[in-house]
Design a protein around this motif. Sequence first.
Motif, PDB file in Angstrom:
ATOM      1  N   ALA A   1     -13.330 -14.908   2.097  1.00  0.00           N
ATOM      2  CA  ALA A   1     -12.371 -14.487   1.066  1.00  0.00           C
ATOM      3  C   ALA A   1     -11.812 -13.102   1.311  1.00  0.00           C
ATOM      4  N   LEU A   2     -12.124 -12.485   2.451  1.00  0.00           N
ATOM      5  CA  LEU A   2     -11.666 -11.126   2.729  1.00  0.00           C
ATOM      6  C   LEU A   2     -10.172 -11.118   3.025  1.00  0.00           C
ATOM      7  N   LYS A   3      -9.458 -10.197   2.404  1.00  0.00           N
ATOM      8  CA  LYS A   3      -8.021 -10.031   2.631  1.00  0.00           C
ATOM      9  C   LYS A   3      -7.802  -8.750   3.427  1.00  0.00           C
ATOM     10  N   PRO A   4      -7.123  -8.831   4.559  1.00  0.00           N
ATOM     11  CA  PRO A   4      -6.911  -7.616   5.372  1.00  0.00           C
ATOM     12  C   PRO A   4      -5.972  -6.643   4.676  1.00  0.00           C
ATOM     13  N   GLU A   5      -6.247  -5.362   4.835  1.00  0.00           N
ATOM     14  CA  GLU A   5      -5.426  -4.306   4.255  1.00  0.00           C
ATOM     15  C   GLU A   5      -5.026  -3.329   5.353  1.00  0.00           C
ATOM     16  N   GLY A   6      -3.901  -2.643   5.122  1.00  0.00           N
ATOM     17  CA  GLY A   6      -3.435  -1.668   6.098  1.00  0.00           C
ATOM     18  C   GLY A   6      -2.731  -2.331   7.266  1.00  0.00           C
ATOM     19  N   SER A   7      -2.421  -1.524   8.254  1.00  0.00           N
ATOM     20  CA  SER A   7      -1.706  -1.980   9.444  1.00  0.00           C
ATOM     21  C   SER A   7      -2.287  -1.282  10.659  1.00  0.00           C
ATOM     22  N   LEU A   8      -2.662  -2.055  11.674  1.00  0.00           N
ATOM     23  CA  LEU A   8      -3.197  -1.471  12.899  1.00  0.00           C
ATOM     24  C   LEU A   8      -2.130  -0.655  13.625  1.00  0.00           C
TER      25      LEU A   8
END
Length: 436
Positions: A388-395
């Motif tokens: 259920a993890l949602k990625p945040e930010g931008s590499l």
Amino acid sequence: MSKKSAVGAPSQFNQSSRKGKRAWRKNVDIGDVEQTLEEIRAEERVVGTAVNKLKDDQLFFTDTKGDEQVRKRFSTSQLTSAKILAQRSAVPAVFSRTTSSETGKRKLSHEEKERLRRIAKKPRKGPFNSILDPSEYAAGSGVVDLSAAVKESGTYDPWAEPEPVEELKDGLETVFKPKPKAPSTKQTRQLIEVPAIVEPHQGSSYNPPAEAHQELLLKAAEIEKKRLEELEKMAEIKKKMEMARLTQEEYDLATAPGMTIQPIEDVEEEEAKADNDEEAGPSAKKIAERKTKAQRNKMARVLAEKRALAQKAEKKRLLASINDAKSIRRSTTRIMSEKEKEREAKRLALLEKLKKQGLAGQKLGKHKVPEGRVEVQLGEDLSESLRALKPEGSLFHDRFQSLQQRALIEPRVPVLPKKRRNRIIEYEKHAWKRFE
């Protein structure tokens, strides 16, 4: 109808008749054979070989001590991802190239063989088995040796001590090439020790500890509070500027001659004063009388006496301060040393900040180097699972920001496309107006 194998083999069609050899081979049931082979492969992955090939002493032993890792293995919980990664096959991996440890002849590369042939002056073959002329090897038909500049590359040191030059006897003893000086200051990027990829805070995990998560939340709240205070300050300054700015109508009235706005009370007082002056009659203006020569000489003597008294008082003050010269010198030296220590402490603090944080928060040129964003989620938004993890930010954003903070590229801001100012005019030709 189709029948699927137990080990996942492709499904085959049942056939009642087996008159031909080809049909018999295609539809034969080998499910039990595949299942047995798959069990043997599973044993090889776990043990390294088939269990029936091992001896009894390799399979069984008498345990008199006990396993010390049992309690640790059952007491500590392990993540599912760690369990999956911990499963390793006992069968060695297959390599794409041979890794034999036999010490035999060293195989020569094509370039090495060509170099040895040129040294031995053996004839070389060209296209269609033709023999090449040795004098034409360097004309593009053969491999050319490295030039002297390439062989000596990397050996020249521009900051090395020059070799001693013999004294000239032709009158040019003082004409020498100036010695280059090595730079004493380091570049900014050499002082920064910020890693390319900074280790994230423990509170930014999908299942963080409570203390670390609370600490990161407080840090994000402080940054947001500071940003809101700056916005309020800028809004207040803008409001004051708008209040101080005159409108166009007020500006025209204020700058036009004879159009100044006065209160009604001031206008009535001026009118009453003018009426009283007219009734009293014209008053004679007082004209300054011309001073005589004696008066001017007297004023000059008084001014000279004041200057002499001021010089005498200054000289007396200087003479009195001679006795305090040593104490003044000591206090001046102490103050200067304290200022020098403060300046050095400030310089060291800036260097330490530059070493740990880089150029974050500093303005270079027209733009400011951005600081690192705090990626944190609220307590109710935490997923507590990888699924259920949602990625945040931008590499890409993090990488670009890291390059700016480490002084590898200059700070930039995104350039948004502007709207087209010129209006497109469409013309309809006369030939397209005729509908026939």
